[in-house]
Write an enzyme that holds these catalytic residues in place. Sequence first.
Site, mmCIF file in Angstrom:
data_model
loop_
_atom_site.group_PDB
_atom_site.id
_atom_site.type_symbol
_atom_site.label_atom_id
_atom_site.label_comp_id
_atom_site.label_asym_id
_atom_site.label_seq_id
_atom_site.Cartn_x
_atom_site.Cartn_y
_atom_site.Cartn_z
ATOM 1 N N GLU A 74 -37.942 29.514 -3.638
ATOM 2 C CA GLU A 74 -39.370 29.223 -3.425
ATOM 3 C C GLU A 74 -40.254 30.028 -4.380
ATOM 4 O O GLU A 74 -41.247 29.523 -4.881
ATOM 5 C CB GLU A 74 -39.773 29.506 -1.972
ATOM 6 N N CYS A 97 -44.693 10.088 -3.387
ATOM 7 C CA CYS A 97 -46.160 10.158 -3.324
ATOM 8 C C CYS A 97 -46.643 11.083 -4.454
ATOM 9 O O CYS A 97 -47.253 12.118 -4.222
ATOM 10 C CB CYS A 97 -46.587 10.687 -1.946
ATOM 11 N N CYS A 110 -45.861 3.484 -3.348
ATOM 12 C CA CYS A 110 -46.182 3.193 -1.949
ATOM 13 C C CYS A 110 -45.230 2.157 -1.339
ATOM 14 O O CYS A 110 -44.898 2.239 -0.158
ATOM 15 C CB CYS A 110 -47.615 2.706 -1.827
HETATM 16 FE FE1 SF4 Z 1 -48.355 8.340 -0.515
HETATM 17 FE FE2 SF4 Z 1 -48.434 5.700 -0.837
HETATM 18 FE FE3 SF4 Z 1 -46.807 6.836 0.966
HETATM 19 FE FE4 SF4 Z 1 -49.425 6.792 1.359
HETATM 20 S S1 SF4 Z 1 -48.082 5.024 1.247
HETATM 21 S S2 SF4 Z 1 -48.055 8.525 1.687
HETATM 22 S S3 SF4 Z 1 -50.171 7.069 -0.711
HETATM 23 S S4 SF4 Z 1 -46.707 7.044 -1.271
#
Ligand code: SF4
Length: 414
Positions: free
Chosen positions: A58, A214, A221
């Site tokens: 870490e 993300c 997504c």
């Molecule tokens: Fe991130 Fe898209 Fe998942 Fe929402 S849907 S947490 S923006 S990757």
Amino acid sequence: APAPPPAQHLFSDPAEVEALRGNLLAWYDKCKRDLPWRTLAATEPDADRRAYAVWVSEIMLQQTQVATVIDYYNRWMQKWPTLQALAQASLEEVNELWAGLGYYSRGKRLQEAARKVVSELASRMPRTAEDLQKLLPGVGRYTAGAIASISYGQATGVVDGNVIRVLCRLRCVGADSSSPAVIDRLWDMANALVDRSRPGDFNQALMELGATVCVPKAPLCGECPVKQHCQARRRKLFGKPVPVPDVEDCGVGGCPLCPPATEPWDSSLGVTNFPRKAAKKQPRVARTATCMLERRGCHGAPEYLIVQRPSSGLLAGLWEFPSLPLAQGLQEEKQREVLADHLRAWTGQPVAAGGLRFIGEVVHIFSHIHQTYVVYSLPLDGDVILDPALSPSRWVTEEEFHAAAVSTAMKKVL
Ligand code: SF4
């Protein structure tokens, strides 16, 4: 106490929280990257040894990419496999192994903390996030939470850059994500969300999601295991946040977690509307003159003089070519003169400014300093007696230079 934030920004439905935990952990079990500290944390039966491995990784991972850290981590654990071994290392050895990883005070403080555990805590690591943070130098809230949850199973959350991004998107937090008020809310969210039976895995899963799915610029997504819980995605798809009873409290001014009214939702950015940060401070501009004093070694190979920096401040305790910060706007001729003066102290003999050969400039960006090294060289005839009253100094071959505790900036200069 401040009023609770509007429901859009909360995880208030227990069934949703349960589902989110389950989806995230199932994804982590299937997709997590194989990393040496994870393998050790999963297989090592001794909790303190797990904690040591997590701690080292870490600290190395702060401001450094995983791909870079793996090699450093493996070498470190080979050299100092336990806290007790690290406590016996010298700072010079620590700096040598850390060389190139940047933010050198991290290694130094890790070693100081290891000494403290051995000498003051009878080699027993503190076992809760609160004690880790309180008792160990260099261990902040995030590192303490990571060690306590991954190694000792404490149900406590973590908030790092990846978690900030994921949480801000999951709950449409568009206020300045580096402000203390928002960071406090994110810690509340992380502590509320963390899975009670697998806290270490949950925290790693949340960070892993931020690191691999993300991601800052083009989040995936469609592949995201928590997409059905994501308010930012919903807003992108449907043009508005999820209809919750008090949603009208948000976005019309006054909500401490919504984007400021002056920078509303930008539909061209989609989910990357979140998180938002206040504009970064420009790095300070600095110039430093540095000189490679060169002599012929006993086998005819060139050797260079390196000197040790002070034990505190930027690049503390590292070695460098004799260097001198330059005042802004100093003319070239004047630069040579001040550098020649400075070198006189190291060589113990007069140095003619005209003898300094200008080699070129090297730019190195530290986190907060835009540093330009103005590089000179000076070949020396005859030997130079190094003055032991000055800071430590020594002659090194090119090979020895690379093995020494020198910064990446100095390697560029060479
Ligand atoms: Fe991130 Fe898209 Fe998942 Fe929402 S849907 S947490 S923006 S990757």
